[in-house]
Scaffold this motif. Structure first.
Motif, PDB file in Angstrom:
ATOM      1  N   GLY A   1       0.941  -1.555  -0.295  1.00  0.00           N
ATOM      2  CA  GLY A   1      -0.079  -0.067  -0.376  1.00  0.00           C
ATOM      3  C   GLY A   1       1.105   1.652   0.057  1.00  0.00           C
ATOM      4  O   GLY A   1       1.784   1.102   0.278  1.00  0.00           O
TER       5      GLY A   1
ATOM      6  N   ALA B   1      -3.452  -0.715  -2.177  1.00  0.00           N
ATOM      7  CA  ALA B   1      -4.075   1.011  -1.415  1.00  0.00           C
ATOM      8  C   ALA B   1      -3.748   1.358  -1.424  1.00  0.00           C
ATOM      9  O   ALA B   1      -2.352   1.795  -1.280  1.00  0.00           O
ATOM     10  CB  ALA B   1      -4.057  -0.372  -0.227  1.00  0.00           C
TER      11      ALA B   1
ATOM     12  N   VAL C   1      -3.736   5.670   0.611  1.00  0.00           N
ATOM     13  CA  VAL C   1      -4.462   6.192   1.876  1.00  0.00           C
ATOM     14  C   VAL C   1      -3.720   7.305   1.587  1.00  0.00           C
ATOM     15  O   VAL C   1      -2.618   7.965   1.371  1.00  0.00           O
ATOM     16  CB  VAL C   1      -4.034   5.522   3.258  1.00  0.00           C
ATOM     17  CG1 VAL C   1      -4.276   6.070   4.130  1.00  0.00           C
ATOM     18  CG2 VAL C   1      -4.398   3.849   3.302  1.00  0.00           C
TER      19      VAL C   1
ATOM     20  N   HIS D   1     -13.759   8.508   2.757  1.00  0.00           N
ATOM     21  CA  HIS D   1     -13.341   7.874   2.134  1.00  0.00           C
ATOM     22  C   HIS D   1     -14.111   7.910   0.485  1.00  0.00           C
ATOM     23  O   HIS D   1     -13.558   8.329  -0.333  1.00  0.00           O
ATOM     24  CB  HIS D   1     -13.556   5.922   2.063  1.00  0.00           C
ATOM     25  CG  HIS D   1     -13.098   5.426   3.747  1.00  0.00           C
ATOM     26  ND1 HIS D   1     -12.112   6.283   4.204  1.00  0.00           N
ATOM     27  CD2 HIS D   1     -13.274   5.018   4.350  1.00  0.00           C
ATOM     28  CE1 HIS D   1     -11.367   5.777   5.412  1.00  0.00           C
ATOM     29  NE2 HIS D   1     -12.487   5.084   5.494  1.00  0.00           N
TER      30      HIS D   1
ATOM     31  N   GLY E   1     -10.020  -0.107  -2.306  1.00  0.00           N
ATOM     32  CA  GLY E   1      -8.803   0.546  -2.093  1.00  0.00           C
ATOM     33  C   GLY E   1      -8.377   1.749  -1.637  1.00  0.00           C
ATOM     34  O   GLY E   1      -7.570   1.423  -1.311  1.00  0.00           O
TER      35      GLY E   1
ATOM     36  N   ARG F   1      -8.369   4.186   0.931  1.00  0.00           N
ATOM     37  CA  ARG F   1      -9.341   5.346   1.705  1.00  0.00           C
ATOM     38  C   ARG F   1      -8.954   6.411   2.539  1.00  0.00           C
ATOM     39  O   ARG F   1      -7.738   6.599   1.572  1.00  0.00           O
ATOM     40  CB  ARG F   1      -8.182   4.209   3.044  1.00  0.00           C
ATOM     41  CG  ARG F   1      -8.852   2.495   3.237  1.00  0.00           C
ATOM     42  CD  ARG F   1      -9.962   2.849   2.946  1.00  0.00           C
ATOM     43  NE  ARG F   1      -9.978   1.183   3.393  1.00  0.00           N
ATOM     44  CZ  ARG F   1     -11.071   0.546   2.212  1.00  0.00           C
ATOM     45  NH1 ARG F   1     -11.029   0.457   1.292  1.00  0.00           N
ATOM     46  NH2 ARG F   1     -11.381  -0.642   2.142  1.00  0.00           N
TER      47      ARG F   1
ATOM     48  N   THR G   1      -6.216   1.375  10.056  1.00  0.00           N
ATOM     49  CA  THR G   1      -6.618   1.837   8.762  1.00  0.00           C
ATOM     50  C   THR G   1      -5.789   1.012   8.145  1.00  0.00           C
ATOM     51  O   THR G   1      -6.630  -0.182   7.305  1.00  0.00           O
ATOM     52  CB  THR G   1      -6.869   3.401   8.659  1.00  0.00           C
ATOM     53  OG1 THR G   1      -7.573   4.092   8.702  1.00  0.00           O
ATOM     54  CG2 THR G   1      -6.672   2.796   6.898  1.00  0.00           C
TER      55      THR G   1
ATOM     56  N   LEU H   1      -6.440  -2.323   6.016  1.00  0.00           N
ATOM     57  CA  LEU H   1      -6.459  -2.332   5.113  1.00  0.00           C
ATOM     58  C   LEU H   1      -5.398  -4.065   4.866  1.00  0.00           C
ATOM     59  O   LEU H   1      -5.061  -4.747   4.086  1.00  0.00           O
ATOM     60  CB  LEU H   1      -5.707  -1.274   4.476  1.00  0.00           C
ATOM     61  CG  LEU H   1      -6.264  -0.268   3.903  1.00  0.00           C
ATOM     62  CD1 LEU H   1      -4.889   0.825   4.039  1.00  0.00           C
ATOM     63  CD2 LEU H   1      -7.076  -0.590   2.499  1.00  0.00           C
TER      64      LEU H   1
ATOM     65  N   ARG I   1      -7.075  -6.170   1.600  1.00  0.00           N
ATOM     66  CA  ARG I   1      -6.411  -6.013   0.884  1.00  0.00           C
ATOM     67  C   ARG I   1      -5.449  -6.878   0.749  1.00  0.00           C
ATOM     68  O   ARG I   1      -4.681  -6.868  -0.538  1.00  0.00           O
ATOM     69  CB  ARG I   1      -6.666  -4.319   0.594  1.00  0.00           C
ATOM     70  CG  ARG I   1      -7.504  -4.043   0.699  1.00  0.00           C
ATOM     71  CD  ARG I   1      -8.568  -3.767  -0.738  1.00  0.00           C
ATOM     72  NE  ARG I   1      -7.600  -3.462  -1.688  1.00  0.00           N
ATOM     73  CZ  ARG I   1      -8.239  -3.524  -2.924  1.00  0.00           C
ATOM     74  NH1 ARG I   1      -9.505  -3.749  -2.991  1.00  0.00           N
ATOM     75  NH2 ARG I   1      -7.837  -2.677  -4.192  1.00  0.00           N
TER      76      ARG I   1
ATOM     77  N   THR J   1      -2.547  -6.479   1.750  1.00  0.00           N
ATOM     78  CA  THR J   1      -1.323  -6.148   1.711  1.00  0.00           C
ATOM     79  C   THR J   1      -0.034  -6.297   2.473  1.00  0.00           C
ATOM     80  O   THR J   1       1.181  -5.861   2.445  1.00  0.00           O
ATOM     81  CB  THR J   1      -1.440  -3.757   2.075  1.00  0.00           C
ATOM     82  OG1 THR J   1      -2.114  -4.488   3.448  1.00  0.00           O
ATOM     83  CG2 THR J   1      -2.289  -3.783   0.791  1.00  0.00           C
TER      84      THR J   1
ATOM     85  N   HIS K   1       4.373  -0.792   3.502  1.00  0.00           N
ATOM     86  CA  HIS K   1       4.023  -0.233   3.468  1.00  0.00           C
ATOM     87  C   HIS K   1       4.409   0.870   2.787  1.00  0.00           C
ATOM     88  O   HIS K   1       6.277   1.395   3.600  1.00  0.00           O
ATOM     89  CB  HIS K   1       2.402   0.528   4.039  1.00  0.00           C
ATOM     90  CG  HIS K   1       1.477  -0.048   4.811  1.00  0.00           C
ATOM     91  ND1 HIS K   1       0.127  -0.212   3.512  1.00  0.00           N
ATOM     92  CD2 HIS K   1       1.460  -1.217   5.392  1.00  0.00           C
ATOM     93  CE1 HIS K   1      -0.663  -0.760   3.949  1.00  0.00           C
ATOM     94  NE2 HIS K   1       0.016  -1.763   4.983  1.00  0.00           N
TER      95      HIS K   1
END
Length: 545
Positions: free
Chosen positions: A61, A94, A96, A105, A135, A137, A155, A159, A163, A165, A169
């Motif tokens: 993500g 994802a 964010v 969102h 995905g 957010r 969050t 995810l 999702r 992930t 990240h």
């Protein structure tokens, strides 16, 4: 699209989990088997058996701080969509957004949608958008607010479960440099920077990385408290441009050029980044920074390093950095900064047939500002290859046209067996690598004019990317974001390169601040007269692109 490593960037996906579908902008969806391996192991550039496969990001993500800014809207969000459209992101990717907005969102999804529609390079596809937007957010909050970062962590945890992930990240700091310290410390405080054998965390830092050597070292110390060197990616978007990377291909993939790429044959180098626009709405950022810090410290010195470096033992990140650092460490400033540097401010003039105001009349600029909008410097590289070859750098706003190029100007032939009248106007052979906007390479050389007499005239042989390749080049941020997701770092300067660049620039900007004022030059021209005089003292002149 075939990249420098010989891999085909077509639509596919390979990562952890079951079979997935990737969508290419030009082909039907393709299916690739997925294996539970790391991003490094799925990178075909590191696996000779997989060279025909695209470079695909594994489960991950991206968190963008400052997601409401122009950079995120015009570059980052469209680049994410273009990567997805080319099948280079995992299906559970994802995105964010973090900013001071009271958005849900759905509001964030609408903002991304509008940015993609306006700025994306590839066609809009509903099926790609639907999978990608699932995905999205948004986390509202302040960078110094602990509850905001607790919401961000919750969050990200959601995810990872929803999702897939897998804890991987990237945190993209699309915020002013003064906010870097508080952001990275908040990431550490709330456990968001920690990685393990099972997952990774990375941070992307936009330029400028400091405003001088001391501040760059201080900022690096702060970032190093939170992230290890391999987790930090310092973005210089110029290094993501295809034409910049082609400098290495031109030099090291062709026997023709490298034997003459030295002081025996090269007279001098000229590197230009000219803009025909003013500062626009960037007064708050630009004033006090100026052209030298904004462009020379990063973009132009990186171009110098790529143009002048020795051949690396390989094209992995460490080998490339080592050769670039050698060049930057060998750069010497001229003894007379008053004679071999120039800086200026644009005044009223004509640009594109329109009367435009000067820098001091721009909204938000103090009437007594001494910030330069034009900077030119002469440098020398103190090593065997380049001894005695001056390097001239220039950048400016409100110049005659927009162009970025690297010009290698060769020495004149030592003897011409022609009548003096036949070659009176003959200039130096010149190899010009055009970075933007007309990407390509031009070679200037002497040729006989058709007729009964031996008359020689300069001609040009031109290679244009648009005419030679049917594939469209990805935007720089596409390449760089994908590299971050893969953990592939050859195109990202480390702190050693940043500090070496500030070591070069600091004495120049300090001299200007203490001894001179920027010279006025009319908008729409090629800069102040002092810049022309700087080259004239050496018996040379700036190219007119």
């Amino acid at each position: 699209m075939t990249d420098a490593g010989g891999t085909t960037e077509a639509g596919s996906q390979r990562g952890a989990g079951s079979n997935v579908v990737g969508v290419s902008a030009d082909t039907e969806p393709l299916h690739w088997p997925m294996a539970a391996v790391s991003a490094a192991e799925t990178n075909p550039l590191r696996d000779p058996q997989d060279r025909r496969l695209p470079r695909i990001a594994g489960p991950c993500g991206l968190v963008i701080f400052g997601v409401t800014g122009d950079l995120a809207r015009k570059k980052l969000m469209p680049a994410v969509y273009d990567l997805a459209n080319r099948g280079l992101l995992p299906p559970g990717f994802a995105l964010v957004g973090f900013a001071r907005r009271d958005w849900a969102h759905e509001d964030f999804e609408r903002v991304v949608h509008d940015a993609v529609k306006e700025y994306a390079r590839t066609p809009f596809r509903e099926e790609v958008w639907k999978q990608l937007s699932e995905g999205f957010r948004f986390v509202p909050g302040e960078l110094d607010d602990d509850p905001s970062f607790e919401r961000l962590r919750a969050t990200i945890d959601d995810l990872d479960r929803e999702r897939g992930t897998n804890g991987n990240h990237v945190f993209y700091l699309s915020v002013p440099p003064k906010l870097f310290p508080v952001t990275v410390r908040q990431l550490k405080k709330h456990g968001l920077a920690e990685q393990s054998e099972d997952h990774w965390r990375r941070v992307v830092v936009e330029k400028p990385f400091g405003h001088d050597l001391a501040s760059a070292r201080e900022l690096n110390a702060i970032v190093s408290e939170v992230f290890s060197p391999e987790q930090v990616f310092r973005i210089d978007h110029y290094l993501g441009k295809e034409t910049v990377q082609n400098i290495l291909a031109l030099r090291f993939a062709n026997q023709l050029f490298e034997p003459v790429w030295n002081s025996n044959y090269v007279d001098h180098l000229q590197i230009t980044m000219a803009e025909d626009v003013g500062i626009g709405g960037r007064a708050g950022y630009y004033d006090g920074i100026g052209a030298a810090r904004d462009v020379i410290q990063n973009h132009l010195l990186q171009l110098v390093a790529l143009t002048a470096m020795e051949e690396p033992v390989s094209f992995d990140a460490q080998s490339l950095r080592l050769e670039k650092q050698k060049v930057l460490a060998a750069i010497q400033l001229p003894r007379r900064l008053d004679l071999h540097t120039a800086h200026g401010q644009y005044s009223e003039g004509w640009a594109g047939g329109i009367k435009v105001r000067g820098y001091l009349q721009e909204e938000g600029i103090p009437p007594d500002s001494r910030t330069e909008t034009y900077a030119a410097v002469k440098l020398d590289i103190d090593n065997r290859r380049w001894a005695g070859v001056p390097i001239y750098l220039r950048t400016g706003k409100r110049l005659a046209r927009r162009v970025t190029e690297v010009a290698v100007v060769f020495k004149k032939a030592p003897h011409l067996p022609f009548a003096s009248t036949a070659t009176e106007e003959l200039g130096n052979n010149t190899l010009v690598m055009r970075i933007q906007p007309d990407e390509g390479i031009t070679l200037r050389f002497g040729s006989k004019v058709p007729g009964s007499q031996m008359e020689i005239r300069d001609v040009t042989m031109d290679f244009a990317y648009g005419g030679a390749f049917t594939e469209s080049s990805p935007e720089a941020y596409e390449r760089l974001i994908l590299d971050v997701l893969l953990g592939d770092s050859p195109l990202f300067p480390q702190h050693e390169e940043v500090e070496l660049s500030w070591r070069i620039l600091d004495p120049i900007v300090n001299y200007w601040a203490e001894h001179t004022k920027p010279e006025q030059y009319p908008a729409g021209t090629w800069g102040p007269a002092s810049a022309d005089e700087m080259l004239a003292r050496d018996g040379r002149a700036w190219r007119r692109p």
